[in-house]
Motif scaffolding. Structure first.
Motif, PDB file in Angstrom:
ATOM      1  N   UNK A  15      43.243  60.494  37.084  1.00 15.65           N
ATOM      2  CA  UNK A  15      43.495  61.611  37.996  1.00 15.65           C
ATOM      3  C   UNK A  15      44.011  62.780  37.174  1.00 15.65           C
ATOM      4  N   UNK A  16      43.599  63.974  37.576  1.00 18.51           N
ATOM      5  CA  UNK A  16      44.076  65.153  36.883  1.00 18.51           C
ATOM      6  C   UNK A  16      45.503  65.426  37.306  1.00 18.51           C
ATOM      7  N   UNK A  17      46.293  65.950  36.390  1.00 16.17           N
ATOM      8  CA  UNK A  17      47.657  66.298  36.768  1.00 16.17           C
ATOM      9  C   UNK A  17      47.624  67.304  37.922  1.00 16.17           C
ATOM     10  N   UNK A  18      48.668  67.261  38.754  1.00 15.14           N
ATOM     11  CA  UNK A  18      48.710  68.139  39.915  1.00 15.14           C
ATOM     12  C   UNK A  18      48.617  69.584  39.488  1.00 15.14           C
ATOM     13  N   UNK A  19      47.840  70.366  40.316  1.00 19.58           N
ATOM     14  CA  UNK A  19      47.682  71.783  40.017  1.00 19.58           C
ATOM     15  C   UNK A  19      46.460  72.070  39.179  1.00 19.58           C
ATOM     16  N   UNK A  20      45.877  71.053  38.539  1.00 16.95           N
ATOM     17  CA  UNK A  20      44.696  71.280  37.711  1.00 16.95           C
ATOM     18  C   UNK A  20      43.512  70.567  38.338  1.00 16.95           C
ATOM     19  N   UNK A  21      42.425  71.290  38.649  1.00 16.85           N
ATOM     20  CA  UNK A  21      41.185  70.675  39.117  1.00 16.85           C
ATOM     21  C   UNK A  21      41.083  70.551  40.634  1.00 16.85           C
ATOM     22  N   UNK A  22      42.159  70.488  41.375  1.00 15.02           N
ATOM     23  CA  UNK A  22      42.073  70.339  42.823  1.00 15.02           C
ATOM     24  C   UNK A  22      41.531  71.607  43.473  1.00 15.02           C
ATOM     25  N   UNK A  23      41.822  72.754  42.949  1.00 16.43           N
ATOM     26  CA  UNK A  23      41.364  74.029  43.499  1.00 16.43           C
ATOM     27  C   UNK A  23      39.865  74.183  43.412  1.00 16.43           C
ATOM     28  N   UNK A  24      39.253  73.616  42.372  1.00 20.27           N
ATOM     29  CA  UNK A  24      37.799  73.720  42.205  1.00 20.27           C
ATOM     30  C   UNK A  24      37.070  72.985  43.317  1.00 20.27           C
ATOM     31  N   UNK A  25      37.548  71.854  43.748  1.00 18.62           N
ATOM     32  CA  UNK A  25      36.917  71.081  44.816  1.00 18.62           C
ATOM     33  C   UNK A  25      37.004  71.808  46.155  1.00 18.62           C
ATOM     34  N   UNK A  26      38.155  72.378  46.438  1.00 18.99           N
ATOM     35  CA  UNK A  26      38.322  73.129  47.683  1.00 18.99           C
ATOM     36  C   UNK A  26      37.448  74.381  47.679  1.00 18.99           C
ATOM     37  N   UNK A  27      37.396  75.039  46.555  1.00 15.76           N
ATOM     38  CA  UNK A  27      36.596  76.258  46.434  1.00 15.76           C
ATOM     39  C   UNK A  27      35.123  75.950  46.676  1.00 15.76           C
ATOM     40  N   UNK A  28      34.646  74.851  46.123  1.00  7.80           N
ATOM     41  CA  UNK A  28      33.242  74.453  46.321  1.00  7.80           C
ATOM     42  C   UNK A  28      32.967  74.172  47.803  1.00  7.80           C
TER      43      UNK A  28
END
Length: 149
Positions: A15-28
């Motif tokens: 899992x990516x550390x919090x704050x990194x990578x989660x925004x890309x999924x929501x943006x998509x």
């Protein structure tokens, strides 16, 4: 011996550390949702949008026999009418139009029917009654005779 942290193996996903990578999924997801809405709206506009109601096409003009209408103070009005029908209207009965004209003009003062502005207001009032009586089959009413005495 106890193990507190083991390095991930090749088959496991980290899992990516919090704050990194989660925004890309929501943006998509947001971009995909917006695209679906835009494509759906465009499809409705071009294929499913109801046609705008077009103006009725004028048809035949029916000339009615002239009638005499009693005005106030012993005066009378000789009134002739013609009805502009829609293209779909055929063989209408003019008695409704004559009855509406008698209702509108009976008992008026001669001064009320002698002025041009008043005649136009009376024509509009008569047209409203004809619209109700003929359910939109009459587009316009014309005076063919208008004599007072």
């Amino acid at each position: 011996m106890t193990v507190t942290a083991m390095p991930p193996t090749a088959g496991e996903q980290t899992e990516a550390p919090e704050g990194k990578g989660k925004g890309k999924g929501k943006r998509k997801k947001i971009i995909v949702a917006v695209l679906v809405l835009v494509v759906g709206a465009a499809g409705w506009f071009f294929f499913l949008k109801p046609d705008a109601e077009s103006a009725p096409v004028p048809g035949e003009v029916v000339v009615l026999d002239s009638i005499q209408v009693n005005l106030a103070a012993g005066h009378y009005l000789r009134l002739g009418l013609a009805l502009q029908l829609t293209e779909e209207a055929h063989d209408i009965n003019g008695s409704k139009a004559l009855d509406a004209a008698i209702t509108v003009f009976s008992g008026l003062e001669i001064a009320d029917v002698a002025r041009g502005e008043q005649r136009e207001e009376l024509r509009e009032e008569l047209m409203e009654k004809l619209d109700e009586a003929y359910h939109g089959e009459v587009l316009e009413v014309f005076y063919t005779e208008f004599v007072t005495q």
